[in-house]
Motif scaffolding. Structure first.
Motif: not given
Length: 434
Positions: A21-33
């Motif tokens: 969902v996050i990548k669909e909104l912002w393809p350049n965003a980085e998600v970390q755990i």
């Protein structure tokens, strides 16, 4: 209580759904755990902590909240935006697995803290066993949430590190250390001897105690150190325990656990009526039937047929792993740590047996925690059946209720524990460890 491989796979599926969902909104965003899932120190009911890195003029909390609802990733009523909090976050509950998730933005301290924890775990192999037992102990007493005055996971971890750093016995931190003795000594230190009024905790430079009077001199006028002052190693001068206003309740709980465990391992323990049926750790720790049912459901949904569990790497959780490998590597405790409801033999409960095998720490004795005891007041996390495919909890569970002294089906009744014992003077700790 220790993580299983299938629980790691399930949690990674939750992360991937949110990440898509996050990548669909912002393809350049980085998600970390980060947090307990990153370090491997998570309980079966622990939350998942995610942080999103990107460039925005204003944090897009409400944009992501709307997208999560649109994609039915979360229960509709579970999504909450806490935009006025010190650290603005989105809280949600996954619609299929009932796993709770906290999402923050551009907060690097959480990731740094996970790396710090991994470093200390390498240095002190006993930490995973100690921390997981302590987390469960606080969880079932509603003392594990900072916003209700309890002690958070990070504070608890730093307390455990300080305990090991300043331990008077040099052999306390070796792989062959008796984990049960260390647990009792932890409860003794923070339940009886630690001076919360005058002393603070510092773990930098090998660890030390710090006088609160000295700390206050460097604070603004009108401010003073909190009751549980723990200096943040990542931000010197910042107090990790400042929101734990219920620290004295935690102290009382630790003192109580020290008394119970001390009596359980004393020479006269063999004369107790429940000596045959109660494990030592089961006197202060319990895993509810509801949690056991939830874990069984996870095993059926995400378990791999005919696969063998990953064996324990040394004495605890392995080092921090790459996010893409969490589903394979977060299962790093031994199989014996995972068994639920298995009664231990009388001989395996003898303290002297623990020290002879470094892998049979407190977690192995928690396997019989399904037995009930009026000494334990456990609050359960209840899981809702949000969809026909999701987890279906026990039919007799109700929302908002907490389990205190009720027995679970199949557990034996122990009349002895129905009464409060009047404890006599505590024996010397060294005598308890023979």
């Amino acid at each position: 209580m220790s993580p299983r491989s299938e629980e790691g796979r399930m949690r990674m599926e939750v992360v991937n759904r949110i990440q898509n969902v996050i990548k669909e909104l912002w393809p350049n965003a980085e998600v970390q755990i980060f947090g307990s899932f990153k370090t491997g120190l998570y309980l079966p009911t622990s939350d998942i902590d995610l942080v999103v890195f990107g460039k925005w003029e204003n944090l897009p909390l409400w944009t992501l909240e709307e997208a999560l609802r649109k994609h039915n990733v979360a229960d509709e009523n579970s999504v909450k935006v806490l935009d006025k909090a010190t650290v603005p976050i989105i809280k949600l509950t996954d619609s299929f697995t009932e796993v709770k998730v906290d999402i923050s933005f551009n907060m690097r301290n959480g990731v740094k803290a996970a790396d710090l924890i991994a470093d200390f775990i390498k240095k002190y192999p006993v930490l995973p066993y100690l921390v997981l037992v302590l987390k469960q102990f606080l969880l079932q007493r509603d003392l594990n949430e900072v916003f209700t005055g309890g002690i958070g996971s990070y504070s608890l971890f730093l307390m455990a590190v300080s305990f090991l750093q300043l331990h008077p016995r040099e052999d306390a931190c070796t792989p062959n250390a008796n984990y049960g003795v260390l647990l009792i000594e932890f409860f003794e230190l923070y339940g009886r001897h630690f001076n919360y009024l005058k002393t603070g905790i510092r773990i930098t430079d090998g660890g030390s105690y710090v006088a609160k009077d000295e700390v206050q001199k460097n604070m603004l006028d009108g401010y003073r150190p909190s009751m549980l002052y723990i200096e943040d190693p990542l931000q010197p001068g910042s107090d990790v325990g400042r929101s734990s206003y219920g620290a004295m309740q935690v102290k009382q709980a630790f003192d109580y656990a020290y008394v119970v465990l001390s009596h359980a391992v004393s020479p006269i323990a063999k004369y107790y009526p429940n000596n045959e049926s109660e494990s030592i750790l089961g006197r202060i720790i319990r895993v509810t039937q509801e949690v056991a049912t939830y874990r069984d459901w996870i095993s059926k949904q995400w378990g791999v047929q005919n696969s063998t569990e990953t064996s324990c790497n040394g004495n605890g959780v392995s080092s921090t792993v790459d996010n893409q490998q969490l589903d394979e590597c977060n299962n790093n405790h031994s199989e014996e740590c995972e068994s639920l409801g298995k009664p231990r033999s009388k001989t395996s409960e003898t303290p002297s047996k623990h020290s002879s095998n470094s892998s049979s720490g407190p977690l192995s004795s928690s396997s019989s925690t399904l037995s009930s005891s009026s000494d334990v007041h456990g609050s359960t996390r209840l899981f809702r059946a949000s969809s026909s495919k999701g987890f279906q909890g026990p039919a007799n569970s109700s929302h908002g209720t907490s389990v205190t002294n009720k027995q679970h089906p199949g557990s034996k009744s122990h009349q002895y524990y129905g009464k409060k014992r009047k404890h006599k003077r505590d024996p010397v700790l060294s005598d308890l460890c023979r």
